[in-house]
Design an enzyme around this catalytic site. Structure first.
Site, PDB file in Angstrom:
ATOM      1  CG  ASP A 112      -7.741   2.538   1.051  1.00 20.85           C
ATOM      2  OD1 ASP A 112      -7.656   2.240   2.252  1.00 20.85           O
ATOM      3  OD2 ASP A 112      -6.762   2.644   0.300  1.00 20.85           O
TER       4      ASP A 112
ATOM      5  NE  ARG B  75      -4.461  -5.392  15.977  1.00 22.28           N
ATOM      6  CZ  ARG B  75      -3.972  -5.776  17.151  1.00 22.28           C
ATOM      7  NH1 ARG B  75      -4.219  -7.000  17.612  1.00 22.28           N
ATOM      8  NH2 ARG B  75      -3.243  -4.948  17.869  1.00 22.28           N
TER       9      ARG B  75
ATOM     10  CE1 TYR C  76      -6.175  -1.066   5.538  1.00 24.09           C
ATOM     11  CE2 TYR C  76      -4.280  -2.514   5.506  1.00 24.09           C
ATOM     12  CZ  TYR C  76      -4.844  -1.299   5.799  1.00 24.09           C
ATOM     13  OH  TYR C  76      -4.068  -0.311   6.350  1.00 24.09           O
TER      14      TYR C  76
ATOM     15  NE  ARG D  15      -3.442   6.352  12.237  1.00 27.44           N
ATOM     16  CZ  ARG D  15      -3.945   6.077  11.054  1.00 27.44           C
ATOM     17  NH1 ARG D  15      -3.270   6.350   9.951  1.00 27.44           N
ATOM     18  NH2 ARG D  15      -5.141   5.541  10.922  1.00 27.44           N
TER      19      ARG D  15
ATOM     20  NE  ARG E 155       5.390   8.810  -4.330  1.00 22.71           N
ATOM     21  CZ  ARG E 155       4.614   9.239  -3.349  1.00 22.71           C
ATOM     22  NH1 ARG E 155       5.094  10.037  -2.413  1.00 22.71           N
ATOM     23  NH2 ARG E 155       3.351   8.907  -3.319  1.00 22.71           N
TER      24      ARG E 155
ATOM     25  NE  ARG F 205      -3.006   0.243   3.254  1.00 22.53           N
ATOM     26  CZ  ARG F 205      -4.199   0.724   2.980  1.00 22.53           C
ATOM     27  NH1 ARG F 205      -5.026   0.017   2.237  1.00 22.53           N
ATOM     28  NH2 ARG F 205      -4.587   1.893   3.432  1.00 22.53           N
TER      29      ARG F 205
ATOM     30  CD  GLU G 116      -5.433   5.502  14.698  1.00 20.26           C
ATOM     31  OE1 GLU G 116      -5.489   6.696  14.336  1.00 20.26           O
ATOM     32  OE2 GLU G 116      -5.426   4.560  13.895  1.00 20.26           O
TER      33      GLU G 116
HETATM   34  N1  UDP Z   1       3.359   1.064   8.223  1.00 18.89           N
HETATM   35  C1  UDP Z   1       4.473   1.086   9.047  1.00 18.89           C
HETATM   36  N2  UDP Z   1       4.937   2.293   9.468  1.00 18.89           N
HETATM   37  C2  UDP Z   1       4.349   3.457   9.139  1.00 18.89           C
HETATM   38  C3  UDP Z   1       3.224   3.432   8.297  1.00 18.89           C
HETATM   39  C4  UDP Z   1       2.738   2.217   7.871  1.00 18.89           C
HETATM   40  O1  UDP Z   1       5.014   0.055   9.396  1.00 18.89           O
HETATM   41  O2  UDP Z   1       4.831   4.524   9.578  1.00 18.89           O
HETATM   42  C5  UDP Z   1       2.866  -0.258   7.760  1.00 18.89           C
HETATM   43  C6  UDP Z   1       1.910  -0.880   8.775  1.00 18.89           C
HETATM   44  O3  UDP Z   1       2.039  -2.278   8.736  1.00 18.89           O
HETATM   45  C7  UDP Z   1       0.558  -0.447   8.238  1.00 18.89           C
HETATM   46  C8  UDP Z   1       0.773  -0.549   6.725  1.00 18.89           C
HETATM   47  O4  UDP Z   1       2.125  -0.121   6.557  1.00 18.89           O
HETATM   48  O5  UDP Z   1      -0.476  -1.252   8.689  1.00 18.89           O
HETATM   49  C9  UDP Z   1      -0.179   0.246   5.888  1.00 18.89           C
HETATM   50  O6  UDP Z   1      -0.137   1.601   6.293  1.00 18.89           O
HETATM   51  P1  UDP Z   1      -1.300   2.644   5.984  1.00 18.89           P
HETATM   52  O7  UDP Z   1      -0.798   3.981   6.368  1.00 18.89           O
HETATM   53  O8  UDP Z   1      -1.787   2.431   4.605  1.00 18.89           O
HETATM   54  O9  UDP Z   1      -2.412   2.170   7.026  1.00 18.89           O
HETATM   55  P2  UDP Z   1      -3.844   2.839   7.390  1.00 18.89           P
HETATM   56  O10 UDP Z   1      -3.732   4.327   7.241  1.00 18.89           O
HETATM   57  O11 UDP Z   1      -4.843   2.176   6.470  1.00 18.89           O
HETATM   58  O12 UDP Z   1      -4.013   2.414   8.811  1.00 18.89           O
END
Ligand code: UDP
Length: 383
Positions: free
Chosen positions: A350, A249, A348, A279, A177, A173, A300
């Protein structure tokens, strides 16, 4: 007119209800057990501060499908918003997704894109050919240092299991870059609704052939009154958890209020395993077109969903997938029900994917109005 029940007033249910209602062929009752529409996208203005809150966590709308972007903007205006997430790690604060600035600052270098690509390629584990899990995916493309600092701790907290047990697709996902683009998404279109998501969904549901029933759970025994049911609740719940529970989860949000600017950004990820939350979101920064003196933040935390918790992310471990297969077999024996959206197809997803799937499903249904044998059991079959 045929009578339709739509269970769940999130995007999956609302978009489908509207498309069916507009055809003039159906009367649609939309049920939701909560006191509001919009499911987990629900937004509400905070009484105390006036800040628009994303009640169930941050939602940033993004899609590359022009028809989906045009569709959502029929129901309200969207403000431009680019999600620029920051990562708080044991070694300092960096830019996400991993980009040229992250690489240069993390390793103390001044690489150009070509040099950075070469450098990161050398960090990657060349012995991994086909990554079979999240950890291997990260190690193959990024190596130990970036994996340990940005992904391992966050993933452990977010999913509660070792990253070797999770599918590689979770990390796919996130882009990596080799330029300075720090937009979290690759999508062509991105924004946040001016008046929040709940306003958009209320507008979608405002139609003379649609009735919305809030605080009204709907179970399989209620289906008798309808010609067809579109169900967006958890798949196992439809079958009264007869075969056991699929794992999800859930999230816990700890609110705190401050004045001014708490963290200077909408989302800061805490990647270090030692910090218990994943976060912090500062919600006024999701609406930079507004101005507020006070600020509302949420820490969170992620946990395994217990029976009374709200399910957010399907866990999809090996046991879940086996159980899912059995529920799919049961679902295939049901008549008069289509399972739609994230919870009922246990994927999962969006927001934009859910909307696209409901638009596509509605098209198929309306092409087969007189022939419900062509109506599918799932919007998209779970795997
Ligand atoms: N992830 C991570 N560190 C980060 C951001 C994401 O390890 O700083 C990993 C983590 O396993 C997460 C996945 O990448 O579940 C997908 O992240 P995304 O931000 O897409 O998750 P969402 O916003 O859907 O919770």
């Amino acid at each position: 007119m045929k009578r339709i029940a739509v269970v769940g007033a999130g995007f999956a249910g609302a978009v489908l209800a509207r498309e069916l209602a507009e055809s003039g062929e159906f009367r649609v009752d939309v049920y939701d057990q909560r006191s509001h529409v919009a499911g987990n996208c629900h937004t509400e203005r905070d009484d105390k501060t006036g800040v628009m809150l994303h009640t169930y966590g941050p939602h940033i709308f993004n899609t590359s499908r022009e028809d989906v972007w045009d569709y959502v903007r029929k129901w309200g205006t969207f403000e431009p918003f680019v999600n620029r997430v920051k990562a708080h790690t044991a070694r300092g604060v960096f830019s996400l997704p991993i980009n040229l600035l992250t690489i240069n600052q993390f390793f103390g270098k001044s690489f150009n894109p070509r040099e950075a690509k070469q450098f990161v390629a050398n960090l990657g584990d060349a012995s991994i050919h086909e990554p079979s899990n999240l950890e291997e995916q990260a190690l193959k493309f990024l190596g130990q240092d970036l994996y340990q600092n940005f992904f391992r701790g966050y993933t452990l907290k977010q999913w509660g299991v070792d990253p070797t047990k999770l599918p590689a697709s979770i990390l796919q996902r996130l882009p990596i870059r080799f330029n300075y683009d720090d937009n979290y998404f690759n999508s062509r279109f991105q924004g946040i609704p001016t008046d929040g998501y709940t306003s958009i969904i209320k507008n979608i549901l405002k139609h003379p052939a649609i009735d919305v029933w809030l605080e009204r759970p709907f179970t399989s025994s209620d289906k008798i009154a309808y010609d067809w049911v579109f169900y967006s609740g958890p798949l196992d719940s439809w079958f009264n958890f007869h075969l056991g529970r699929l794992q999800y989860r859930s999230l816990v949000f700890e609110r705190f209020d401050e004045t001014g600017d708490y963290q200077g950004n909408a989302v800061v990820n805490y990647c270090d395993e030692a910090v218990p939350f994943t976060r912090i979101s500062e919600h006024k920064h999701f609406a930079p077109w507004e101005s507020h003196e006070s600020t509302v933040c949420f820490r969170e935390f992620s946990k395994l969903a217990e029976p009374d918790d709200i399910p957010y992310y399907p866990l999809r471990l090996a046991d879940d997938k086996e159980l899912l297969g059995k529920y799919v077999e049961l679902a295939d024996k049901e008549r008069g029900v289509t399972f739609i959206g994230r919870l009922a197809t246990y994927r999962y997803l969006d927001m934009h994917v859910v909307i696209a799937e409901s638009l596509d499903l509605a098209k198929l249904l309306l092409e087969n109005v007189g022939d419900s044998s062509a109506w599918p059991t799932f919007s998209v079959r779970p795997q």
